[in-house]
Design a protein around this motif. Structure first.
Motif, PDB file in Angstrom:
ATOM      1  N   TYR A 122       0.823  -1.208   0.000  1.00  0.00           N
ATOM      2  CA  TYR A 122       0.000   0.000   0.000  1.00  0.00           C
ATOM      3  C   TYR A 122       0.855   1.254   0.000  1.00  0.00           C
ATOM      4  N   ALA A 123       0.394   2.250  -0.727  1.00  0.00           N
ATOM      5  CA  ALA A 123       0.903   3.613  -0.592  1.00  0.00           C
ATOM      6  C   ALA A 123      -0.080   4.300   0.350  1.00  0.00           C
ATOM      7  N   THR A 124       0.454   4.979   1.368  1.00  0.00           N
ATOM      8  CA  THR A 124      -0.390   5.563   2.401  1.00  0.00           C
ATOM      9  C   THR A 124       0.031   6.989   2.725  1.00  0.00           C
ATOM     10  N   THR A 125      -0.882   7.704   3.338  1.00  0.00           N
ATOM     11  CA  THR A 125      -0.596   9.033   3.870  1.00  0.00           C
ATOM     12  C   THR A 125      -0.775   8.959   5.381  1.00  0.00           C
ATOM     13  N   LYS A 144       5.494   4.883   0.148  1.00  0.00           N
ATOM     14  CA  LYS A 144       5.582   3.553  -0.457  1.00  0.00           C
ATOM     15  C   LYS A 144       6.665   2.792   0.284  1.00  0.00           C
ATOM     16  N   TRP A 145       6.428   1.711   0.785  1.00  0.00           N
ATOM     17  CA  TRP A 145       5.310   0.803   0.823  1.00  0.00           C
ATOM     18  C   TRP A 145       5.119   0.336   2.258  1.00  0.00           C
ATOM     19  N   ILE A 146       3.904  -0.011   2.567  1.00  0.00           N
ATOM     20  CA  ILE A 146       3.597  -0.712   3.811  1.00  0.00           C
ATOM     21  C   ILE A 146       2.736  -1.900   3.395  1.00  0.00           C
ATOM     22  N   VAL A 147       2.951  -3.032   4.031  1.00  0.00           N
ATOM     23  CA  VAL A 147       2.266  -4.247   3.588  1.00  0.00           C
ATOM     24  C   VAL A 147       1.098  -4.587   4.500  1.00  0.00           C
ATOM     25  N   GLN A 148       0.187  -5.370   3.956  1.00  0.00           N
ATOM     26  CA  GLN A 148      -1.045  -5.766   4.652  1.00  0.00           C
ATOM     27  C   GLN A 148      -0.759  -6.258   6.071  1.00  0.00           C
ATOM     28  N   GLU A 149       0.286  -7.053   6.226  1.00  0.00           N
ATOM     29  CA  GLU A 149       0.592  -7.680   7.505  1.00  0.00           C
ATOM     30  C   GLU A 149       1.072  -6.684   8.557  1.00  0.00           C
ATOM     31  N   GLU A 150       1.406  -5.468   8.158  1.00  0.00           N
ATOM     32  CA  GLU A 150       1.879  -4.461   9.108  1.00  0.00           C
ATOM     33  C   GLU A 150       0.746  -3.609   9.685  1.00  0.00           C
ATOM     34  N   PHE A 151      -0.475  -3.805   9.198  1.00  0.00           N
ATOM     35  CA  PHE A 151      -1.627  -3.100   9.743  1.00  0.00           C
ATOM     36  C   PHE A 151      -2.244  -3.924  10.860  1.00  0.00           C
ATOM     37  N   LEU A 152      -2.819  -3.262  11.840  1.00  0.00           N
ATOM     38  CA  LEU A 152      -3.415  -3.946  12.985  1.00  0.00           C
ATOM     39  C   LEU A 152      -4.909  -4.189  12.765  1.00  0.00           C
ATOM     40  N   ASP A 153      -5.330  -5.402  13.041  1.00  0.00           N
ATOM     41  CA  ASP A 153      -6.756  -5.766  13.061  1.00  0.00           C
ATOM     42  C   ASP A 153      -7.499  -5.451  11.764  1.00  0.00           C
ATOM     43  N   VAL A 154      -6.895  -5.781  10.602  1.00  0.00           N
ATOM     44  CA  VAL A 154      -7.582  -5.518   9.337  1.00  0.00           C
ATOM     45  C   VAL A 154      -7.987  -6.789   8.597  1.00  0.00           C
ATOM     46  N   GLY A 155      -7.558  -7.939   9.067  1.00  0.00           N
ATOM     47  CA  GLY A 155      -7.881  -9.178   8.371  1.00  0.00           C
ATOM     48  C   GLY A 155      -7.037  -9.331   7.124  1.00  0.00           C
ATOM     49  N   GLU A 156      -7.520 -10.187   6.213  1.00  0.00           N
ATOM     50  CA  GLU A 156      -6.735 -10.503   5.027  1.00  0.00           C
ATOM     51  C   GLU A 156      -7.255  -9.853   3.754  1.00  0.00           C
ATOM     52  N   THR A 186      -9.494   4.020   3.201  1.00  0.00           N
ATOM     53  CA  THR A 186      -9.617   3.323   4.480  1.00  0.00           C
ATOM     54  C   THR A 186      -8.556   3.841   5.443  1.00  0.00           C
ATOM     55  N   LYS A 187      -8.947   4.049   6.686  1.00  0.00           N
ATOM     56  CA  LYS A 187      -8.004   4.477   7.721  1.00  0.00           C
ATOM     57  C   LYS A 187      -7.620   3.259   8.550  1.00  0.00           C
ATOM     58  N   VAL A 188      -6.304   3.065   8.714  1.00  0.00           N
ATOM     59  CA  VAL A 188      -5.798   1.877   9.413  1.00  0.00           C
ATOM     60  C   VAL A 188      -4.662   2.254  10.353  1.00  0.00           C
ATOM     61  N   HIS A 189      -4.486   1.429  11.371  1.00  0.00           N
ATOM     62  CA  HIS A 189      -3.465   1.651  12.395  1.00  0.00           C
ATOM     63  C   HIS A 189      -2.300   0.694  12.142  1.00  0.00           C
ATOM     64  N   THR A 190      -1.069   1.156  12.390  1.00  0.00           N
ATOM     65  CA  THR A 190       0.095   0.282  12.236  1.00  0.00           C
ATOM     66  C   THR A 190       1.070   0.459  13.392  1.00  0.00           C
ATOM     67  N   ASN A 191       1.807  -0.598  13.659  1.00  0.00           N
ATOM     68  CA  ASN A 191       2.944  -0.529  14.563  1.00  0.00           C
ATOM     69  C   ASN A 191       4.238  -0.771  13.796  1.00  0.00           C
ATOM     70  N   ALA A 192       4.176  -0.695  12.464  1.00  0.00           N
ATOM     71  CA  ALA A 192       5.365  -0.871  11.623  1.00  0.00           C
ATOM     72  C   ALA A 192       6.393   0.200  11.964  1.00  0.00           C
ATOM     73  N   MET A 212       6.926   6.309  12.153  1.00  0.00           N
ATOM     74  CA  MET A 212       5.789   5.579  11.580  1.00  0.00           C
ATOM     75  C   MET A 212       5.047   4.744  12.623  1.00  0.00           C
ATOM     76  N   LYS A 213       5.759   4.264  13.644  1.00  0.00           N
ATOM     77  CA  LYS A 213       5.151   3.360  14.618  1.00  0.00           C
ATOM     78  C   LYS A 213       3.978   4.039  15.330  1.00  0.00           C
ATOM     79  N   ASP A 214       2.903   3.272  15.495  1.00  0.00           N
ATOM     80  CA  ASP A 214       1.696   3.711  16.194  1.00  0.00           C
ATOM     81  C   ASP A 214       1.031   4.912  15.530  1.00  0.00           C
ATOM     82  N   THR A 215       0.911   4.857  14.203  1.00  0.00           N
ATOM     83  CA  THR A 215       0.256   5.932  13.451  1.00  0.00           C
ATOM     84  C   THR A 215      -0.967   5.393  12.711  1.00  0.00           C
ATOM     85  N   ILE A 216      -1.837   6.323  12.340  1.00  0.00           N
ATOM     86  CA  ILE A 216      -3.008   6.011  11.523  1.00  0.00           C
ATOM     87  C   ILE A 216      -2.673   6.391  10.084  1.00  0.00           C
TER      88      ILE A 216
END
Length: 128
Positions: A37-40, A54-66, A73-79, A85-89
């Motif tokens: 994903y490309a994200t802001t 660019k880039w963050i991968v599906q597995e680095e988002f919290l509680d989003v499923g597959e 979509t707004k998502v949380h990551t601990n990447a 970047m850690k603990d951002t939306i």
């Protein structure tokens, strides 16, 4: 099966690291089939909004499923791929179903970068 197996070399044409990865030889450290994903998001250490990171991968988002996430979509990551970047939306800008690679490479000043996340297959070229 990835086009570039672990241990092989390729040329990066990635344009998303301030130019430091354009026309640079990289060594493949890991390869994964996923959605990239490309994200802001807003950096926690500078307060600056980073657009189309660019880039963050599906597995680095919290509680989003597959399932593939939709644009907006707004998502949380601990990447921790980038400082701040850690603990951002993150807001999803766009996505790509592809192979992502973790790579090692040398900067022009000789500094070695190890386990850089992520370069997508479309950003790599064969050495030949």
């Amino acid at each position: 099966m990835p086009t570039y197996p672990v241990g092989s070399n390729a040329i990066s044409q990635a344009d998303h690291m301030g130019g430091m990865m354009e026309n640079v030889e990289v060594t493949i450290v890991a390869a994964y089939e996923t959605t990239a994903y490309a994200t802001t998001y807003t950096s926690t250490n500078t307060g600056i909004t980073i657009e189309e990171h660019k880039w963050i991968v599906q597995e680095e988002f919290l509680d989003v499923g597959e399932g593939k996430l939709e644009k907006g979509t707004k998502v949380h990551t601990n990447a921790e791929d980038m400082k701040g970047m850690k603990d951002t939306i993150h807001n999803i800008d766009f996505s790509l179903s592809t192979t992502v690679y973790m790579v090692n490479f040398n900067l022009p000043n000789g500094r070695k970068v190890t386990n850089h996340k992520w370069v997508v297959e479309e950003e790599l070229e064969s050495l030949e």
